[in-house]
Design a protein around this motif. Sequence first.
Motif, PDB file in Angstrom:
ATOM      1  N   LYS A  64       0.815  -1.216   0.000  1.00 47.47           N
ATOM      2  CA  LYS A  64       0.000   0.000   0.000  1.00 47.47           C
ATOM      3  C   LYS A  64       0.855   1.276   0.000  1.00 47.47           C
ATOM      4  CE  LYS A  64      -0.770   0.455   5.016  1.00 47.47           C
ATOM      5  NZ  LYS A  64      -1.813   0.596   6.060  1.00 47.47           N
ATOM      6  N   HIS A  65       2.167   1.137   0.322  1.00 43.49           N
ATOM      7  CA  HIS A  65       3.056   2.294   0.328  1.00 43.49           C
ATOM      8  C   HIS A  65       3.989   2.322  -0.879  1.00 43.49           C
ATOM      9  CE1 HIS A  65       1.757   3.712   4.212  1.00 43.49           C
ATOM     10  NE2 HIS A  65       2.031   2.560   4.793  1.00 43.49           N
ATOM     11  N   ALA A  66       3.756   1.425  -1.842  1.00 44.80           N
ATOM     12  CA  ALA A  66       4.672   1.328  -2.983  1.00 44.80           C
ATOM     13  C   ALA A  66       4.761   2.653  -3.746  1.00 44.80           C
ATOM     14  CB  ALA A  66       4.226   0.200  -3.910  1.00 44.80           C
ATOM     15  N   ALA A  67       3.639   3.312  -3.934  1.00 43.52           N
ATOM     16  CA  ALA A  67       3.654   4.579  -4.681  1.00 43.52           C
ATOM     17  C   ALA A  67       4.412   5.662  -3.913  1.00 43.52           C
ATOM     18  CB  ALA A  67       2.217   5.026  -4.972  1.00 43.52           C
ATOM     19  N   THR A  68       4.253   5.681  -2.596  1.00 41.31           N
ATOM     20  CA  THR A  68       4.976   6.666  -1.767  1.00 41.31           C
ATOM     21  C   THR A  68       6.467   6.421  -1.832  1.00 41.31           C
ATOM     22  OG1 THR A  68       3.090   6.931  -0.268  1.00 41.31           O
ATOM     23  CG2 THR A  68       5.260   7.554   0.575  1.00 41.31           C
ATOM     24  N   VAL A  69       6.875   5.151  -1.725  1.00 43.21           N
ATOM     25  CA  VAL A  69       8.298   4.807  -1.812  1.00 43.21           C
ATOM     26  C   VAL A  69       8.855   5.224  -3.170  1.00 43.21           C
ATOM     27  CG1 VAL A  69       9.943   2.885  -1.932  1.00 43.21           C
ATOM     28  CG2 VAL A  69       8.230   2.957  -0.103  1.00 43.21           C
ATOM     29  N   ALA A  70       8.126   4.933  -4.226  1.00 43.79           N
ATOM     30  CA  ALA A  70       8.595   5.276  -5.573  1.00 43.79           C
ATOM     31  C   ALA A  70       8.732   6.790  -5.726  1.00 43.79           C
ATOM     32  CB  ALA A  70       7.630   4.707  -6.619  1.00 43.79           C
ATOM     33  N   ARG A  71       7.774   7.529  -5.174  1.00 46.65           N
ATOM     34  CA  ARG A  71       7.824   8.992  -5.286  1.00 46.65           C
ATOM     35  C   ARG A  71       9.021   9.558  -4.525  1.00 46.65           C
ATOM     36  NH1 ARG A  71       5.989  12.959  -1.898  1.00 46.65           N
ATOM     37  NH2 ARG A  71       4.732  11.494  -0.653  1.00 46.65           N
ATOM     38  N   LEU A  72       9.218   9.107  -3.289  1.00 49.00           N
ATOM     39  CA  LEU A  72      10.302   9.645  -2.473  1.00 49.00           C
ATOM     40  C   LEU A  72      11.657   9.200  -2.990  1.00 49.00           C
ATOM     41  CD1 LEU A  72       8.690   9.305   1.067  1.00 49.00           C
ATOM     42  CD2 LEU A  72       8.796  11.311  -0.416  1.00 49.00           C
ATOM     43  N   ARG A  73      11.736   7.955  -3.466  1.00 51.90           N
ATOM     44  CA  ARG A  73      12.996   7.503  -4.061  1.00 51.90           C
ATOM     45  C   ARG A  73      13.308   8.327  -5.306  1.00 51.90           C
ATOM     46  NH1 ARG A  73      17.041   3.548  -2.983  1.00 51.90           N
ATOM     47  NH2 ARG A  73      18.628   4.132  -4.494  1.00 51.90           N
TER      48      ARG A  73
END
Length: 535
Positions: free
Chosen positions: A459-468
């Motif tokens: 559920k946090h994959a999009a957040t991780v991708a954005r911050l990375r």
Amino acid sequence: MSDHQNISHRAGTVSPPEHSPSVSPPNIVVIQADQMAAQALGAYGDTAAKTPHMDALAEEGAVFDRAYCNSPLCAPSRASMMTGVMPSELGCFDNGDDFASSVPTFAHRLRLAGYHTALVGRMHFIGADQHHGFEERLTTDVYPADLDMVPDWTLPLEQKLQWYHDADPVFTAGVSQASVQQDFDDEVGFRTLRHLNDRVRANQAAAAAGEEAQPFLMVSSFIHPHDPYEPPQEHWDRFADVEIPDPAHPEVPDIAEDPHSHRLRAMSGFDERYPDLEQVRNARRAYYAAVSYIDDHVGRIRERLDSLGLSENTVILVTADHGDMLGEKGLWYKMSPYERSSRVPLIAYGPEHLVPRGRHQTPVSLLDLMPTLVDLAGAPSPKAAGDSVLRIARGEQAGEIGPEDRPVIIEYLAEGTYRPQLSIISGQYKYVICPGDPDQLFDLATDPDELHNAARKEKHAATVARLRGELDARYDMAALEAGILESQDRRRLVAEALNMGRKRSFDHNPEPEQRYVRGDFWAALDYGTIRDGAR
């Protein structure tokens, strides 16, 4: 130095303060403590803290609830704070890195804007320039200024350098009748108050000559509550009947999830011996007492400003260079991206047309201090990665900017790691990367104690991708690592060479002062008298 902006907000223009040509530029007093965590102040919710003077400033001024250092280590944090430039761009990676004198600081900028600028106390400048724009520096520093504390990322953890943090201060914490740190801070306090007298003397002389008073910037920088935790008896006794909370989560994180914390423990020897609960409580009491000692200095500075008639046109800013883990997660001191280590207090107090009242939730960092001081001085806005926290506060109040709009970056590039560690705070999330370590993502809204790494949750994959993606856009990690290793090699060579033969220290030794009576006896007596109503 790169012009790349590491930190920015994305909510459009925020409104500047209303200036009137008839209003004089304010005096500015910056009070900085070393290793003072935001969470250890009453103003930030600690019910055990005894910090009435800082709490009063917070109650009557502006409090930034999410203020961070840009490196949880003294020298790089302070260099970044003074310049508005990230440590990696300055080349100030660690506590053994010289700070180039050609980089403009807020002292340079305010001096150019007509301010008298003075540093009283600690700033941990490394290298030959021990002023960095300050017209006066009234004390020496408490630590050496040489290139001796250079990390070596090629050494195994068990091969410790002599200057590494050690576990001893936690085991030996307690009352000290006198110590190097107390002597230093007592001198900083005394010279701070006398310098305020001197600024009034200068104002009187200007008025007598029919000239405008010169505004001043004074930075008073103390070493407490930095370890060793050795407060005066008076401050220790204040906590005799106070129930200071134990660490909420003293358990060490799983090494598979957080190898960095295990490296820090091994570097300081906490992996081999760890204080029992009574020793932990003793060290925490000593730390709280040291914070109370700093608070007394804050109170004396404010009282002197009041008694000299300077308060009506002076802005006070209180902050620290980083925090202290104080036993949370089995860690002590700093060097960690966790909140207790990386969050700092930031309190502003002054005339209401300059300082927006209230508590502000938009993330800010010490990178924003230089633009803040320039903003207060009415000087030309610099091209900087940060922004004035006062403009940010007004923008937040106007609904022009919010917590989601201002990512903050933290770098750790020193001892206790073998690769660059980067953290980004964006809205409610903190994301941490270090090559070879697992990524970490903490939802600070639902997990404020940073107990659950959510980086691999779907559920946090999009957040991780954005911050990375944000970090990848800002940093070339391979180039950064190579540059740090090359810098370490270069500085070790220089430090070794400078320790051969005749040695010359970079330490600042203040010039002899022209105090009391020098030359013209009657003129000296007249100049030294502060008359009622003078400002």
